[in-house]
Write an enzyme that holds these catalytic residues in place. Structure first.
Site, PDB file in Angstrom:
ATOM      1  N   GLY A 280      -7.131   5.283   5.706  1.00  0.00           N
ATOM      2  CA  GLY A 280      -6.550   6.149   4.685  1.00  0.00           C
ATOM      3  C   GLY A 280      -6.991   7.600   4.787  1.00  0.00           C
ATOM      4  O   GLY A 280      -8.092   7.910   5.245  1.00  0.00           O
TER       5      GLY A 280
ATOM      6  N   ARG B  13     -11.753   2.932  11.707  1.00  0.00           N
ATOM      7  CA  ARG B  13     -12.858   2.746  10.768  1.00  0.00           C
ATOM      8  C   ARG B  13     -13.174   1.261  10.688  1.00  0.00           C
ATOM      9  O   ARG B  13     -12.273   0.445  10.452  1.00  0.00           O
ATOM     10  CB  ARG B  13     -12.501   3.261   9.381  1.00  0.00           C
ATOM     11  CG  ARG B  13     -13.720   3.464   8.464  1.00  0.00           C
ATOM     12  CD  ARG B  13     -13.343   3.600   7.011  1.00  0.00           C
ATOM     13  NE  ARG B  13     -13.051   2.305   6.406  1.00  0.00           N
ATOM     14  CZ  ARG B  13     -11.944   2.026   5.728  1.00  0.00           C
ATOM     15  NH1 ARG B  13     -10.995   2.925   5.586  1.00  0.00           N
ATOM     16  NH2 ARG B  13     -11.762   0.818   5.216  1.00  0.00           N
TER      17      ARG B  13
ATOM     18  N   SER C 101      -6.581  -3.123   3.185  1.00  0.00           N
ATOM     19  CA  SER C 101      -7.043  -2.605   1.896  1.00  0.00           C
ATOM     20  C   SER C 101      -7.463  -3.688   0.911  1.00  0.00           C
ATOM     21  O   SER C 101      -7.330  -3.534  -0.295  1.00  0.00           O
ATOM     22  CB  SER C 101      -5.967  -1.718   1.268  1.00  0.00           C
ATOM     23  OG  SER C 101      -5.901  -0.483   1.926  1.00  0.00           O
TER      24      SER C 101
ATOM     25  N   TYR D 229      -9.225   2.644  -4.468  1.00  0.00           N
ATOM     26  CA  TYR D 229      -8.293   3.721  -4.738  1.00  0.00           C
ATOM     27  C   TYR D 229      -8.254   4.188  -6.192  1.00  0.00           C
ATOM     28  O   TYR D 229      -7.361   4.923  -6.576  1.00  0.00           O
ATOM     29  CB  TYR D 229      -6.888   3.307  -4.287  1.00  0.00           C
ATOM     30  CG  TYR D 229      -6.831   3.039  -2.800  1.00  0.00           C
ATOM     31  CD1 TYR D 229      -7.076   4.055  -1.886  1.00  0.00           C
ATOM     32  CD2 TYR D 229      -6.566   1.764  -2.309  1.00  0.00           C
ATOM     33  CE1 TYR D 229      -7.048   3.808  -0.527  1.00  0.00           C
ATOM     34  CE2 TYR D 229      -6.532   1.509  -0.942  1.00  0.00           C
ATOM     35  CZ  TYR D 229      -6.771   2.541  -0.061  1.00  0.00           C
ATOM     36  OH  TYR D 229      -6.744   2.303   1.286  1.00  0.00           O
TER      37      TYR D 229
ATOM     38  N   ASP E  26     -15.437  -1.891   8.975  1.00  0.00           N
ATOM     39  CA  ASP E  26     -16.133  -2.257   7.746  1.00  0.00           C
ATOM     40  C   ASP E  26     -17.091  -3.415   8.008  1.00  0.00           C
ATOM     41  O   ASP E  26     -16.759  -4.349   8.756  1.00  0.00           O
ATOM     42  CB  ASP E  26     -15.132  -2.653   6.664  1.00  0.00           C
ATOM     43  CG  ASP E  26     -14.177  -1.514   6.314  1.00  0.00           C
ATOM     44  OD1 ASP E  26     -14.569  -0.343   6.514  1.00  0.00           O
ATOM     45  OD2 ASP E  26     -13.059  -1.795   5.850  1.00  0.00           O
TER      46      ASP E  26
ATOM     47  N   GLU F  24       0.816  -1.215   0.000  1.00  0.00           N
ATOM     48  CA  GLU F  24       0.000   0.000   0.000  1.00  0.00           C
ATOM     49  C   GLU F  24       0.851   1.268   0.000  1.00  0.00           C
ATOM     50  O   GLU F  24       0.356   2.352   0.332  1.00  0.00           O
ATOM     51  CB  GLU F  24      -0.927  -0.008   1.216  1.00  0.00           C
ATOM     52  CG  GLU F  24      -1.871  -1.200   1.246  1.00  0.00           C
ATOM     53  CD  GLU F  24      -2.651  -1.293   2.542  1.00  0.00           C
ATOM     54  OE1 GLU F  24      -3.413  -0.365   2.828  1.00  0.00           O
ATOM     55  OE2 GLU F  24      -2.468  -2.289   3.276  1.00  0.00           O
TER      56      GLU F  24
ATOM     57  N   ASN G  90      -9.903  -0.860  10.798  1.00  0.00           N
ATOM     58  CA  ASN G  90      -8.693  -0.183  10.345  1.00  0.00           C
ATOM     59  C   ASN G  90      -8.300   0.832  11.412  1.00  0.00           C
ATOM     60  O   ASN G  90      -9.031   1.796  11.650  1.00  0.00           O
ATOM     61  CB  ASN G  90      -8.941   0.543   9.021  1.00  0.00           C
ATOM     62  CG  ASN G  90      -9.394  -0.404   7.935  1.00  0.00           C
ATOM     63  OD1 ASN G  90      -8.591  -0.979   7.228  1.00  0.00           O
ATOM     64  ND2 ASN G  90     -10.707  -0.581   7.810  1.00  0.00           N
TER      65      ASN G  90
ATOM     66  N   GLU H 129     -13.740  -6.128   9.280  1.00  0.00           N
ATOM     67  CA  GLU H 129     -12.439  -5.786   9.847  1.00  0.00           C
ATOM     68  C   GLU H 129     -12.471  -4.373  10.407  1.00  0.00           C
ATOM     69  O   GLU H 129     -13.415  -3.604  10.156  1.00  0.00           O
ATOM     70  CB  GLU H 129     -11.334  -5.889   8.794  1.00  0.00           C
ATOM     71  CG  GLU H 129     -11.455  -4.900   7.644  1.00  0.00           C
ATOM     72  CD  GLU H 129     -10.309  -5.030   6.644  1.00  0.00           C
ATOM     73  OE1 GLU H 129      -9.631  -6.049   6.650  1.00  0.00           O
ATOM     74  OE2 GLU H 129     -10.116  -4.076   5.870  1.00  0.00           O
TER      75      GLU H 129
END
Length: 310
Positions: free
Chosen positions: A268, A247, A144, A208, A249, A15, A264, A262
């Site tokens: 990002g 964050r 990601s 992305y 998901d 990443e 984070n 998951e």
């Protein structure tokens, strides 16, 4: 006088390019807010230590993504050097990056997760899995959606490949439905966004690449589902001991309900990233978000160990 902030970006993970975009945006935003910003592209750990000694920053903004940036390694280094840094500490980072450990925490605290198992890629190739098709295969310690495979029929299993037989992977039941995410800032959930990808699923490319995913904010889901996502996100943020920002998901459908995929712990910060978008929705600008993270930068205090500042 505003703080000196070393913005660390780049790094050694898959990443890296995304991290560079995050770091550039953060550097520009903090400069606009009046901070003394020192951008640093991480290519060598010893070089990082030399720069820390030379610049003596008041805080490090961790704009790294993936391994070494989110898995507790740079956090441990900065803890030892007693330099405050943004986002979560070593413990929360380790737990959040390891999907198997995250699932254990979730199961203990009543957060629903997909049923699955953990094994090496070699074991998967030799023995297969007890999880019924359709299922998902993903690395146990990457972010990601890197290296994620969805097995919907027997032939798909032959397409699962990693270049390391010892790589730890998670095989779990595939949860269809709405792709949702919820950011938590300073312990409070911001909002729930639905991501509608134009490709097969919300993978690295969809995340992305401009135009590949539509973000719907707020998510067009029942109020009860929104509430559950926010409660789950806040609870996991708290139980892992995250600092300031995370964050989580999810997937949602009527049959399975809300299922956590998951968390984070260093999400990002690119122009396409979900957290800045949710912060803006809640009235917090990108620059103010970056500043808030810097002002709440922290490190683990080693009261019983003498550490000389670099």
């Amino acid at each position: 006088m505003k703080k000196k902030v070393l913005v660390v970006m780049g790094g050694f993970s898959s990443e890296r390019e995304v991290s560079l975009v995050s770091g550039k945006g953060v550097s520009e935003a903090l400069s606009q807010k009046g901070y003394n910003v020192v951008p640093f592209v991480l290519n060598d750990v010893w070089e990082l230590i030399d720069v820390l000694k030379k610049e003596k920053p008041d805080a490090v903004f961790n704009a790294l993504h993936g391994n070494w940036g989110e898995d507790g390694e740079i956090q441990a280094l900065l803890d030892l050097l007693q330099i405050p840094y943004t986002h979560s500490g070593m413990k929360a980072s380790v737990l959040g990056m390891d999907k198997a450990l995250t699932k254990l925490v979730c199961e203990h605290w009543g957060i629903k997760v997909a049923q699955g198992e953990e094994k090496t890629f070699a074991e998967y190739k030799k023995f297969g899995t007890q999880i019924k098709i359709p299922y998902v295969v993903k690395p146990a310690n990457d972010g990601s959606s890197v290296g994620v495979f969805i097995v919907k029929k027997e032939e798909d299993a032959q397409k699962v490949f990693y270049d390391d037989d010892t790589k730890e992977i998670i095989i779990e039941e595939f949860i269809d439905g709405h792709e949702l995410t919820c950011a938590v800032l300073n312990g409070k959930a911001l909002a729930v966004t639905e991501m509608q990808a134009k490709c097969s699923f919300y993978d690295y490319t969809a995340k992305y690449t401009d135009g590949m995913t539509t973000h719907i904010l707020p998510a067009p889901i029942p109020e009860k589902v929104t509430k559950t996502c926010m409660e789950y996100a806040e609870k996991l943020h708290q139980k892992l001991g995250c600092n300031m920002l995370s964050r989580s998901d999810f997937r949602y459908n009527e049959k399975d309900g809300v299922v956590l995929l998951e968390i984070n712990t260093a999400p990002g910060m690119t122009p396409l990233s979900l957290v800045p978008e949710q912060a803006k929705y809640c009235g917090i600008s990108y620059a103010d978000l970056c500043s808030l993270l810097v002002e709440n930068a922290a490190c683990r205090f080693w009261s019983d160990v003498h550490v000389s500042k670099p």
